[in-house]
Design an enzyme around this catalytic site. Structure first.
Site, mmCIF file in Angstrom:
data_model
loop_
_atom_site.group_PDB
_atom_site.id
_atom_site.type_symbol
_atom_site.label_atom_id
_atom_site.label_comp_id
_atom_site.label_asym_id
_atom_site.label_seq_id
_atom_site.Cartn_x
_atom_site.Cartn_y
_atom_site.Cartn_z
ATOM 1 N N GLY A 180 2.408 5.158 1.636
ATOM 2 C CA GLY A 180 2.096 5.666 2.098
ATOM 3 C C GLY A 180 3.728 5.260 3.304
ATOM 4 O O GLY A 180 4.738 5.280 2.281
ATOM 5 N N ASN A 181 4.125 5.885 4.059
ATOM 6 C CA ASN A 181 5.203 6.480 4.869
ATOM 7 C C ASN A 181 6.221 5.023 5.679
ATOM 8 O O ASN A 181 6.938 4.997 5.707
ATOM 9 C CB ASN A 181 4.371 7.398 6.775
ATOM 10 N N GLY A 214 0.717 -0.917 -0.024
ATOM 11 C CA GLY A 214 -0.140 -0.469 -0.055
ATOM 12 C C GLY A 214 0.800 1.285 -0.306
ATOM 13 O O GLY A 214 2.191 1.095 -0.554
ATOM 14 N N GLU A 259 -0.153 -2.314 -6.882
ATOM 15 C CA GLU A 259 -0.827 -1.490 -7.778
ATOM 16 C C GLU A 259 -0.137 0.277 -8.500
ATOM 17 O O GLU A 259 0.167 0.397 -9.212
ATOM 18 C CB GLU A 259 -1.537 -0.221 -6.677
ATOM 19 N N ILE A 275 -7.368 1.646 9.357
ATOM 20 C CA ILE A 275 -7.307 2.271 10.389
ATOM 21 C C ILE A 275 -7.882 1.530 11.682
ATOM 22 O O ILE A 275 -7.544 2.728 12.802
ATOM 23 C CB ILE A 275 -9.276 2.831 9.708
#
Length: 502
Positions: free
Chosen positions: A268-269, A266, A291, A361
């Site tokens: 992100g950091n 995915g 992706e 989340i």
């Protein structure tokens, strides 16, 4: 018009404002764009300006807006701020758009990205009136050379009644040759996708289109608008370290080899921190079937650790986007960009036995994962492709800091307030306190492992809830429904999941 080699299409060049007049109120508009790359740069602002002008005159103007995934402030953002969108599909991450959705001013249809092209071509959203697609170049035959991403472009272009092309001279012409364009056939009789290894190429380097459908060509020179990644912090490094511990244990148990690890990541950091950790690991010949191409993958290619990366688009920081533009001729030896329907296809994901890695989340003590809705009701971004990879990976993993908002929110809760990935699909969850391997465990056996990766301040609360639920509801998955969402209720009432005075 140095990048428009087709004579017929050179005759259709016009300004973005002129092209926007071709898009009527109520139109279904499908565009290129995926995670801040390859989206149209000029038409969204022109459409937004048209909407504002009409609204000022008391006239209605909204469109249904379909993309590959999220775009950028000068696409999703300007359209949301102009109240120009009735329905958005399938994924977004813009703050203005998120606010409009959560305030009920914009409809939003969230779905798995691998499903999106099929749903559009099947007519779930009605006919596609206009496709707006960015290209690096148009060749003499009218074929489009994709820019920094492919997304749903092929299916949008095939389905649309009219086509508008943005030819962007900021995008490197050396991107030509990176794309692998393959159309999945129609059912019945649809054939399998002949990808047997991550680096297999099965299509063309261009998108062929029906030139007669093109009503406008707009020239631009504007950059992709991806935000820079934050510096890797201590928590991200800890999470990355535990994820690498998990990989090492997989090697020890004989489920993974140091040579040929196939990954999905995915955005992100923390995922970039994981890839930074891989630079110093024992893993070689790393492959990505994923992706998006991220900064960390470019670093792995540069270090000789990653042999091939297959994705549908870039998701690069501004620095790395410039690097890609300057060195695209080099990187196209290692990088393949595919249609989204191929990059996220369950058939290929299952065949390649990859390990997926996505954010969340919240997760509950039984391993159900919420990746889309804060407190069960406020959309954050969307499910994106996380479900495509989680359900079909050889091993699915999720990574998360244990708390958010300076400890006011726990990522591990008694019962997830919204569930995108069930306990049947989520296998391993990683925080800065370790990793919880949930494979082969009954629901109650998962609980101690999930509590162990929660923040220490929340562990007694989680244990107390489980003990109480088990005593009052001795079933397969113990829950006290009267208390199951007490963390979320406290958050709503006091601004923190922690009890007062704790």
């Amino acid at each position: 018009m140095p990048r428009i080699d087709n004579a017929e299409l050179r005759g259709k060049v016009m300004s973005a404002d002129e092209a926007a007049q071709l898009i009527p109120h109520g139109a279904v508009v499908a565009t290129s764009g995926f995670t801040g790359a390859a989206y149209p740069k000029a038409l969204p602002t022109a459409i937004a300006n048209r909407a504002k002008d009409l609204h000022d005159r008391g006239e209605p103007y909204q469109i249904d807006f379909l993309t590959g995934a999220s775009t950028a402030p000068d696409c999703d953002g300007v359209l949301a701020e102009a109240d120009a969108i009735r329905l958005r599909f399938p994924y977004q991450s813009d703050p203005s758009m998120r606010q409009a959705i959560n305030e009920g001013r914009m409809g939003y249809f969230d779905t798995h990205l691998s499903h999106t092209a099929r749903q559009v071509t099947a007519g779930f959203f009605g006919k596609v009136d206009v496709a707006i697609v960015e290209a690096t170049r148009i060749d003499a035959d009218g074929n489009l050379i994709p820019s920094s991403g492919v997304g749903n472009n092929v299916e949008f272009l095939d389905a649309a009644e009219k086509i508008i092309i943005e030819v962007n001279s900021w995008q490197s012409e050396d991107l030509e040759g990176m794309a692998d364009i393959y159309r999945i056939g129609a059912a019945p009789g649809r054939q399998h996708i002949p990808i047997y290894a991550t680096g297999d190429r099965i299509g063309t380097t261009y998108i062929d289109i029906d030139v007669s459908k093109v009503v406008a060509v707009v020239e631009t020179d504007l950059p992709d608008r991806n935000a820079p990644f934050k510096p890797i912090d201590h928590v991200s490094k800890q999470i990355a370290g535990h994820f690498l511990d998990f990989l090492e244990d997989e090697v020890r148990f004989g489920r993974l080899r140091y040579d040929g690890y196939v990954m999905q990541s995915g955005v992100g950091n923390v995922p970039n921190a994981v890839m930074a950790g891989l630079l110093d690991s024992k893993f070689e010949n790393i492959q990505a079937y994923t992706e998006v191409i991220q900064d960390g993958m470019v670093d792995l290619i540069d270090a000789g650790k990653m042999s091939v990366a297959s994705a549908t688009s870039f998701s690069l920081s501004p620095e790395y986007a410039q690097k890609m533009n300057e060195e695209a001729a080099h990187y196209r030896k290692y990088i393949i960009t595919r249609p989204l329907q191929v990059s996220n296809h369950p058939e290929v994901i299952r065949r390649l036995d990859l390990i997926s890695n996505n954010g969340l989340i919240e997760a509950d003590i039984y391993g159900n994962v919420n990746s889309t809705n804060v407190s069960g009701s406020r959309i954050m971004n969307g499910i994106g492709g996380s479900g495509d990879f989680t359900r079909n990976a050889f091993t699915s993993t999720f990574i998360t800091p244990s708390v958010a908002k300076h400890g006011a929110i726990s990522a591990i809760v008694p019962f997830a307030s919204h569930i995108d990935h069930t306990e049947h699909d989520a296998m391993v969850i990683v925080s800065e306190y370790g990793y919880a391997d949930l494979r082969g465990l009954s629901p109650q056996e998962r609980v101690p492992r999930m509590i162990a990766i929660a923040h220490p301040d929340y562990r007694p609360l989680l244990q107390e809830y489980f003990d109480h639920a088990k005593a009052t509801s001795p079933q397969q998955t113990p829950h006290d429904l009267a208390r199951a969402f007490e963390f979320h209720l406290r958050l709503a009432e006091t601004g923190s999941m922690m009890p007062r005075g704790a």
